[in-house]
Design an enzyme around this catalytic site. Structure first.
Site, short mmCIF file in Angstrom:
data_model
loop_
_atom_site.label_atom_id
_atom_site.label_comp_id
_atom_site.label_asym_id
_atom_site.label_seq_id
_atom_site.Cartn_x
_atom_site.Cartn_y
_atom_site.Cartn_z
N LYS A 35 -2.15 8.18 -12.88
CA LYS A 35 -3.56 8.58 -12.85
C LYS A 35 -4.09 8.80 -14.25
O LYS A 35 -5.20 8.36 -14.58
CB LYS A 35 -3.74 9.85 -12.00
N LYS A 83 -0.60 -2.69 -4.81
CA LYS A 83 -0.68 -1.76 -3.69
C LYS A 83 -2.16 -1.54 -3.33
O LYS A 83 -2.99 -1.35 -4.22
CB LYS A 83 -0.06 -0.42 -4.10
N LYS A 123 -7.52 3.16 -2.75
CA LYS A 123 -8.93 3.48 -3.00
C LYS A 123 -9.23 3.40 -4.49
O LYS A 123 -10.29 2.97 -4.90
CB LYS A 123 -9.22 4.92 -2.56
#
Ligand code: ADP
Ligand code: TRP
Length: 321
Positions: free
Chosen positions: A110, A189, A192
């Protein structure tokens, strides 16, 4: 068997969420003590928009109900309605070595993607461990990306048990081999945060656009192709009957697989598969008050289940004086 899993209300739920987690949760409704919740506190690590968070929470609830979750047959609630989880998270964080969190891929990914690093993002796995341990869950169905977070939960449970005496059940991850990682439009993958999803509740032209955008290679129709390396095939096989999967597999291997036709067939399959759920979701979304009531009842039930664990923890660590 106590089975528990949560999902973030941070965007439209997609077929990766469905096959990675939601489907298996819904299937456990009849034969297990099932806990399903919407992790709004976790979503706050990336969503700082009041409207988006509150609407997303109601929408995620409608999604689960529309897909067949029966709130009478499980405990279904919103994470923040059980504030005890924050207290347990604090207690666990006093046993969490910094290095354990520094090794977490999800945090590193992230930050690498440009999400602002903050304390909550770093401490995300500790809150997730508290989610799981508070209800003494035995099994946690998730996609493969959550495996490491499950390991953190197991580590913290063991550490607590060693230091303070047997308290927590050690949870096991449940990761289905076939759907551990559902590929997205680009073959990464489906997520969102990668903008490569097929949302469960998308319909009509926008859905067609996504399906037609599934990336494929430039091999001509008549040439053999490797189905396992093709993300179109890997998505197709989640929806088609085993017989049709075998037929299309043989077209790939022997030549004759036309990507455009397979995409159109996939579009029909998606519409059939989720048609009824889409209708139900629309009905739920017209009555947000009913959704709130269902969630509030679930919150009360969840708090009752959480109370004895937290009471025991408080006693074990010396917070009862
Ligand atoms: P996203 O990556 O889209 O933000 P979440 O992290 O909210 O998804 O994941 C919710 C649940 O769905 C988790 O159990 C996760 O493991 C599962 N999941 C998400 N994406 C996939 C995928 N592409 N394949 C399989 N499972 C997935
Ligand atoms: N981290 C999970 C995800 O992004 C969501 C989650 C939070 C969760 N708490 C949980 C999943 C407890 C299983 C159990 O998908």
């Amino acid at each position: 068997m106590k089975i528990l899993s949560g999902i973030q209300p941070s965007g439209q739920l997609h077929i990766g969420n469905y096959f990675g987690m939601m489907k298996s949760m819904i299937s456990h409704m009849e034969n297990s003590e099932l806990y399903v919740f919407i992790v709004d506190l976790h979503a706050m690590t990336s969503v700082h928009d009041r409207e988006r968070l509150s609407k997303g929470t109601l929408e995620a609830a409608a999604d689960f109900l529309a897909l067949g979750l029966d709130p009478e047959k499980c405990t279904f609630w919103v994470q923040s309605d059980v504030p005890e989880v924050c207290e347990l998270s604090w207690v666990l964080s006093t046993l969490t070595p910094m290095g354990l969190l520094e090794r977490c891929h999800s945090y590193k990914d992230k930050v690498a993607k440009g999400i602002a690093s903050n304390h909550a993002l770093f401490a995300y796995p500790v809150l997730m461990a508290a989610d799981i341990l508070l209800y003494q869950a035995e099994q946690v169905p998730v996609g493969r990306d959550q495996k490491q977070h499950l390991e953190v939960a197991r580590d913290l449970a063991q550490k607590f048990n060693n230091e303070y005496g047997e308290t927590f059940v050690i949870p096991e991850p449940a990761i289905s081999q076939e759907t551990a990682v559902v590929p997205g439009l680009d073959g990464q993958k489906m997520s969102k945060s990668y903008g490569n999803t097929i949302p469960i509740f998308l319909e009509g032209k926008p859905l067609k656009k996504r399906v037609m955008a599934i990336e494929t290679d430039a091999t001509p129709v008549e040439e053999p192709k490797d189905p396992e390396k093709c993300n179109l095939f890997n998505i197709f096989k989640l929806f088609a009957t085993p017989e049709r999967v075998r037929e299309v597999h043989s077209l790939y291997v022997n030549g004759g697989a036309a990507y455009g036709y397979i995409k159109l067939e996939l579009l029909d399959l998606l519409n059939d598969f989720f048609g009824q759920a889409r209708q139900k979701k629309k009905e739920y979304m017209t009555d947000p008050q009913m959704l709130r009531e269902i969630l509030a009842r679930g919150g009360v039930k969840a708090r009752e289940k959480a109370a004895p664990t937290l009471d025991l923890v408080r006693d074990r660590v010396g917070l009862k004086y």
